[in-house]
Design a protein around this motif. Structure first.
Motif, PDB file in Angstrom:
ATOM      1  N   GLY A   1       5.358   1.231  12.258  1.00 51.33           N
ATOM      2  CA  GLY A   1       4.163   0.387  12.205  1.00 51.33           C
ATOM      3  C   GLY A   1       3.330   0.548  10.943  1.00 51.33           C
ATOM      4  N   ARG A   2       3.771   1.404  10.018  1.00 52.20           N
ATOM      5  CA  ARG A   2       3.032   1.604   8.768  1.00 52.20           C
ATOM      6  C   ARG A   2       4.035   1.655   7.613  1.00 52.20           C
ATOM      7  NH1 ARG A   2      -1.965   2.749   8.086  1.00 52.20           N
ATOM      8  NH2 ARG A   2      -2.342   3.482  10.190  1.00 52.20           N
ATOM      9  N   TYR A   3       3.948   0.691   6.743  1.00 49.04           N
ATOM     10  CA  TYR A   3       4.955   0.557   5.691  1.00 49.04           C
ATOM     11  C   TYR A   3       4.281   0.388   4.335  1.00 49.04           C
ATOM     12  CZ  TYR A   3       7.320  -0.290  10.037  1.00 49.04           C
ATOM     13  OH  TYR A   3       7.761  -0.142  11.312  1.00 49.04           O
TER      14      TYR A   3
ATOM     15  N   GLY B   1      -3.810  -0.860  15.399  1.00 46.00           N
ATOM     16  CA  GLY B   1      -4.583  -1.991  14.877  1.00 46.00           C
ATOM     17  C   GLY B   1      -3.685  -3.193  14.633  1.00 46.00           C
ATOM     18  N   ILE B   2      -3.972  -4.290  15.332  1.00 52.50           N
ATOM     19  CA  ILE B   2      -3.132  -5.478  15.184  1.00 52.50           C
ATOM     20  C   ILE B   2      -3.798  -6.479  14.244  1.00 52.50           C
ATOM     21  CG2 ILE B   2      -2.186  -7.484  16.405  1.00 52.50           C
ATOM     22  CD1 ILE B   2      -0.692  -5.141  17.275  1.00 52.50           C
ATOM     23  N   CYS B   3      -5.091  -6.650  14.447  1.00 48.84           N
ATOM     24  CA  CYS B   3      -5.780  -7.707  13.708  1.00 48.84           C
ATOM     25  C   CYS B   3      -7.230  -7.273  13.537  1.00 48.84           C
ATOM     26  CB  CYS B   3      -5.696  -8.985  14.532  1.00 48.84           C
ATOM     27  SG  CYS B   3      -6.634 -10.361  13.848  1.00 48.84           S
ATOM     28  N   SER B   4      -7.723  -7.336  12.304  1.00 48.81           N
ATOM     29  CA  SER B   4      -9.095  -6.895  12.136  1.00 48.81           C
ATOM     30  C   SER B   4      -9.776  -7.705  11.054  1.00 48.81           C
ATOM     31  CB  SER B   4      -9.113  -5.419  11.763  1.00 48.81           C
ATOM     32  OG  SER B   4      -8.371  -5.246  10.590  1.00 48.81           O
TER      33      SER B   4
ATOM     34  N   LEU C   1     -13.101  -1.013   4.319  1.00 52.97           N
ATOM     35  CA  LEU C   1     -13.369  -1.657   3.038  1.00 52.97           C
ATOM     36  C   LEU C   1     -14.876  -1.786   2.841  1.00 52.97           C
ATOM     37  CD1 LEU C   1     -10.635  -2.819   4.427  1.00 52.97           C
ATOM     38  CD2 LEU C   1     -10.570  -4.270   2.438  1.00 52.97           C
TER      39      LEU C   1
ATOM     40  N   GLU D   1       1.393   4.118   1.371  1.00 54.30           N
ATOM     41  CA  GLU D   1       1.005   4.922   2.528  1.00 54.30           C
ATOM     42  C   GLU D   1       2.196   5.774   2.945  1.00 54.30           C
ATOM     43  OE1 GLU D   1      -1.850   3.538   5.285  1.00 54.30           O
ATOM     44  OE2 GLU D   1      -1.305   1.459   4.884  1.00 54.30           O
TER      45      GLU D   1
ATOM     46  N   MET E   1      -4.068 -10.040  10.040  1.00 57.43           N
ATOM     47  CA  MET E   1      -3.233  -9.557  11.130  1.00 57.43           C
ATOM     48  C   MET E   1      -1.940  -9.008  10.561  1.00 57.43           C
ATOM     49  SD  MET E   1      -2.154 -11.862  14.288  1.00 57.43           S
ATOM     50  CE  MET E   1      -0.955 -12.729  13.327  1.00 57.43           C
TER      51      MET E   1
ATOM     52  N   ARG F   1     -14.730  -0.194   9.547  1.00 61.45           N
ATOM     53  CA  ARG F   1     -13.682  -0.817   8.751  1.00 61.45           C
ATOM     54  C   ARG F   1     -13.579  -0.142   7.383  1.00 61.45           C
ATOM     55  NH1 ARG F   1     -10.443  -2.028  10.062  1.00 61.45           N
ATOM     56  NH2 ARG F   1      -9.837  -3.746   8.782  1.00 61.45           N
TER      57      ARG F   1
ATOM     58  N   ARG G   1       0.866  -1.193   0.000  1.00 55.34           N
ATOM     59  CA  ARG G   1       0.000   0.000   0.000  1.00 55.34           C
ATOM     60  C   ARG G   1       0.894   1.231   0.000  1.00 55.34           C
ATOM     61  NH1 ARG G   1      -4.543  -1.591   4.649  1.00 55.34           N
ATOM     62  NH2 ARG G   1      -4.931  -3.689   3.832  1.00 55.34           N
TER      63      ARG G   1
HETATM   64  P1  ATP Z   1      -4.960   1.020   9.793  1.00 50.98           P
HETATM   65  O1  ATP Z   1      -6.226   1.477  10.410  1.00 50.98           O
HETATM   66  O2  ATP Z   1      -3.812   0.935  10.760  1.00 50.98           O
HETATM   67  O3  ATP Z   1      -4.608   1.712   8.513  1.00 50.98           O
HETATM   68  P2  ATP Z   1      -6.288  -0.965   8.241  1.00 50.98           P
HETATM   69  O4  ATP Z   1      -7.673  -0.856   8.736  1.00 50.98           O
HETATM   70  O5  ATP Z   1      -5.923  -0.326   6.962  1.00 50.98           O
HETATM   71  O6  ATP Z   1      -5.247  -0.517   9.385  1.00 50.98           O
HETATM   72  P3  ATP Z   1      -6.511  -3.724   7.445  1.00 50.98           P
HETATM   73  O7  ATP Z   1      -6.630  -3.404   6.025  1.00 50.98           O
HETATM   74  O8  ATP Z   1      -7.689  -4.232   8.169  1.00 50.98           O
HETATM   75  O9  ATP Z   1      -5.863  -2.504   8.229  1.00 50.98           O
HETATM   76  O10 ATP Z   1      -5.293  -4.754   7.652  1.00 50.98           O
HETATM   77  C1  ATP Z   1      -5.199  -5.617   8.780  1.00 50.98           C
HETATM   78  C2  ATP Z   1      -3.947  -5.359   9.567  1.00 50.98           C
HETATM   79  O11 ATP Z   1      -2.826  -5.192   8.721  1.00 50.98           O
HETATM   80  C3  ATP Z   1      -3.974  -4.092  10.387  1.00 50.98           C
HETATM   81  O12 ATP Z   1      -4.646  -4.290  11.598  1.00 50.98           O
HETATM   82  C4  ATP Z   1      -2.501  -3.823  10.601  1.00 50.98           C
HETATM   83  O13 ATP Z   1      -1.989  -4.630  11.661  1.00 50.98           O
HETATM   84  C5  ATP Z   1      -1.884  -4.298   9.319  1.00 50.98           C
HETATM   85  N1  ATP Z   1      -1.592  -3.177   8.408  1.00 50.98           N
HETATM   86  C6  ATP Z   1      -2.454  -2.533   7.576  1.00 50.98           C
HETATM   87  N2  ATP Z   1      -1.811  -1.587   6.867  1.00 50.98           N
HETATM   88  C7  ATP Z   1      -0.505  -1.648   7.232  1.00 50.98           C
HETATM   89  C8  ATP Z   1       0.681  -0.947   6.826  1.00 50.98           C
HETATM   90  N3  ATP Z   1       0.664  -0.017   5.894  1.00 50.98           N
HETATM   91  N4  ATP Z   1       1.851  -1.287   7.437  1.00 50.98           N
HETATM   92  C9  ATP Z   1       1.907  -2.238   8.385  1.00 50.98           C
HETATM   93  N5  ATP Z   1       0.841  -2.944   8.790  1.00 50.98           N
HETATM   94  C10 ATP Z   1      -0.357  -2.660   8.226  1.00 50.98           C
END
Ligand code: ATP
Ligand code: MG
Length: 429
Positions: free
Chosen positions: A127-129, A287-290, A267, A122, A313, A265, A120
């Motif tokens: 924690g965001r890559y 957010g760890i797992c959703s 999506l 971003e 996760m 969420r 992605r």
């Molecule tokens: P966030 O709210 O942190 O952007 P998200 O809702 O986009 O998360 P999901 O698409 O549900 O996340 O992805 C599930 C999990 O993947 C997240 O809970 C997070 O742990 C991890 N995750 C999502 N985007 C990233 C990212 N850019 N870098 C690292 N981990 C990520």
């Protein structure tokens, strides 16, 4: 032109947001991945391996046009045929696509897991890559709420096995498409009445996808969002019962949760159950797992209507949480380091190393390479972290023996006949 190809004086750079996972950390990754895999397989989930690239259209249609991912985060390119392809930003769409293309969903139910890199575009931060890694679990053909509960209970078991804490669980129900349509109208009229206070993203979403406004991370939007109508009040009877069923099963399993009526969420494909495991231990990337239910997606993508639910996760964040919670680092170290001084000893060293590996496949045997004096080899042995050094010098070779020196305890070195060495070492591992 990429500068480092022009001149060897310029060091090559890695792409921003795409990390090397170095050996000291990779051990921890593998440990966590192994435990997660063991847990999900113990619940009957089977592995599926999927391509990293799919047709762009798949993600547009499944994730939804008016989402952060599709609007601004996808790595999309044209291949040599002129077809638009995208590096997968998440795994659910590919999983459903694979279920349809391989006929896995005809009169069958599937519990599947997969893991790997997601992409992605971003803003990189802790924690965001841009390349990150997910473990992804999907149950297809199950209407729930039993399977929804099991998926969440399975997470709770994982946290216990990994020894990680500081996690809380939020759940919500998005109801049926009908509920959402009615709720949507209500939201549109509410947000329209405060339109002058909305940010740019929200104004755009108001027309196309007003639910997504609730997902906004803009702090200035939070009060407006708090005051918005609450989705749970719009649930129809069946959806309410589904949600109540989930809560009863979680209560019985003693998995604590909070109902967060604003959890939507990011999506488009979700309905009924949505949930998120959050931590306060990693700053703003909590957010760890959703996951959640996506009963309409299989049909929308051209398969026969199939209810489905899953979670994803983030491995980077799980590793971070494991470290914060004091998890032991898993740095791979050899068990035995063979010190071999002189040509004759090196020859015997090779034989010995191979025979130890034959006899003790689980024991990690490292043979000193590149020569060196007794002292320097022993230093390397110590630095390697090995529990034992096996010492082969000319004298030992002449006697048909090796010295066995414990490196992590005060015990004395002993001499062991080469034929007995595997058995002696085997007793210690
Ligand atoms: P966030 O709210 O942190 O952007 P998200 O809702 O986009 O998360 P999901 O698409 O549900 O996340 O992805 C599930 C999990 O993947 C997240 O809970 C997070 O742990 C991890 N995750 C999502 N985007 C990233 C990212 N850019 N870098 C690292 N981990 C990520
Ligand atoms: Mg996101």
């Amino acid at each position: 032109m990429i500068p480092f190809l022009e001149s060897s004086a310029v060091k090559p750079k890695a792409i921003r947001g795409m990390n090397d996972i170095l050996p000291d950390v990779a051990g921890t990754w593998r440990y966590l991945e192994t435990i997660v895999r063991e847990v999900v397989e113990s619940y009957g989930y089977r592995e599926i391996r999927l391509p990293l690239v799919e047709y762009t259209e798949l993600f547009r249609r499944s994730i939804g046009e008016v989402t952060d991912i599709v609007e601004k985060e996808m790595y999309t390119f044209e291949d040599r045929n002129g077809e638009s392809l995208t590096l997968r930003p998440e795994a659910t769409a590919s999983m459903v696509r694979a279920g349809i293309t391989n006929g896995l969903l005809h009169n069958q139910r599937q519990k599947l897991w997969t893991a790997g890199a997601m992409f992605r575009y971003e803003k990189p931060q802790k924690g965001r890559y841009r390349q990150f890694h997910q473990f992804d679990v999907e149950a297809m053909g199950y209407a729930g709420p039993d399977v929804d509960a099991e998926l969440i209970i399975m997470c709770a078991r994982m946290w216990r096995r990994l020894g990680v804490g500081r996690l809380s669980l939020e759940i919500n129900s998005l109801g049926t498409p009908d509920t959402r349509a009615r709720y949507r109208e209500e939201l549109v009229s509410y947000f329209s009445s405060v339109k002058s206070k909305l940010d740019e993203d929200s104004i755009r979403r108001l027309g196309k996808n007003p639910l997504r406004i609730l997902d906004s991370k803009n702090p200035e939007m939070q009060q407006l969002i708090t005051d918005a109508p609450v989705m749970l009040e719009f649930l129809d009877e069946d959806s309410s019962q589904h949600f109540a069923g989930l809560k009863t099963l979680l209560d019985a399993a003693e998995v604590p949760y909070t109902v967060n009526p604003r959890l939507v969420r990011g999506l488009d494909y979700y309905n009924l159950t949505v949930f998120e495991w959050l931590t306060d231990a990693l700053g703003s990337q909590g957010g760890i797992c959703s996951g959640g239910r996506y009963d309409g997606l299989v049909e929308k993508l051209g398969g026969r209507a199939t209810p489905a639910v899953g979670w994803a996760m983030g491995i980077e964040r799980l590793v971070g949480l494991y470290e914060v919670c004091g998890g032991e680092p898993r740095i791979g170290t050899p068990d035995v380091y063979i010190v071999a001084v002189g040509d004759a000893a090196l020859g015997r060293g090779f034989e010995l190393a191979e025979s130890l590996r034959d006899a003790l496949p689980a024991v990690q045997v490292q043979l000193n390479l590149g020569g060196g004096s007794f002292k320097s080899q022993l230093k390397r042995a110590d630095k390697s972290g090995a529990a034992y050094a096996v010492i082969l010098g000319e004298e030992e070779v002449a006697r048909g023996e090796a010295g066995l020196k414990p490196l992590r305890s005060e015990e004395d070195q002993i001499n062991v006949p080469l034929d007995n060495l595997a058995a002696t070492i085997g007793q210690h591992f």
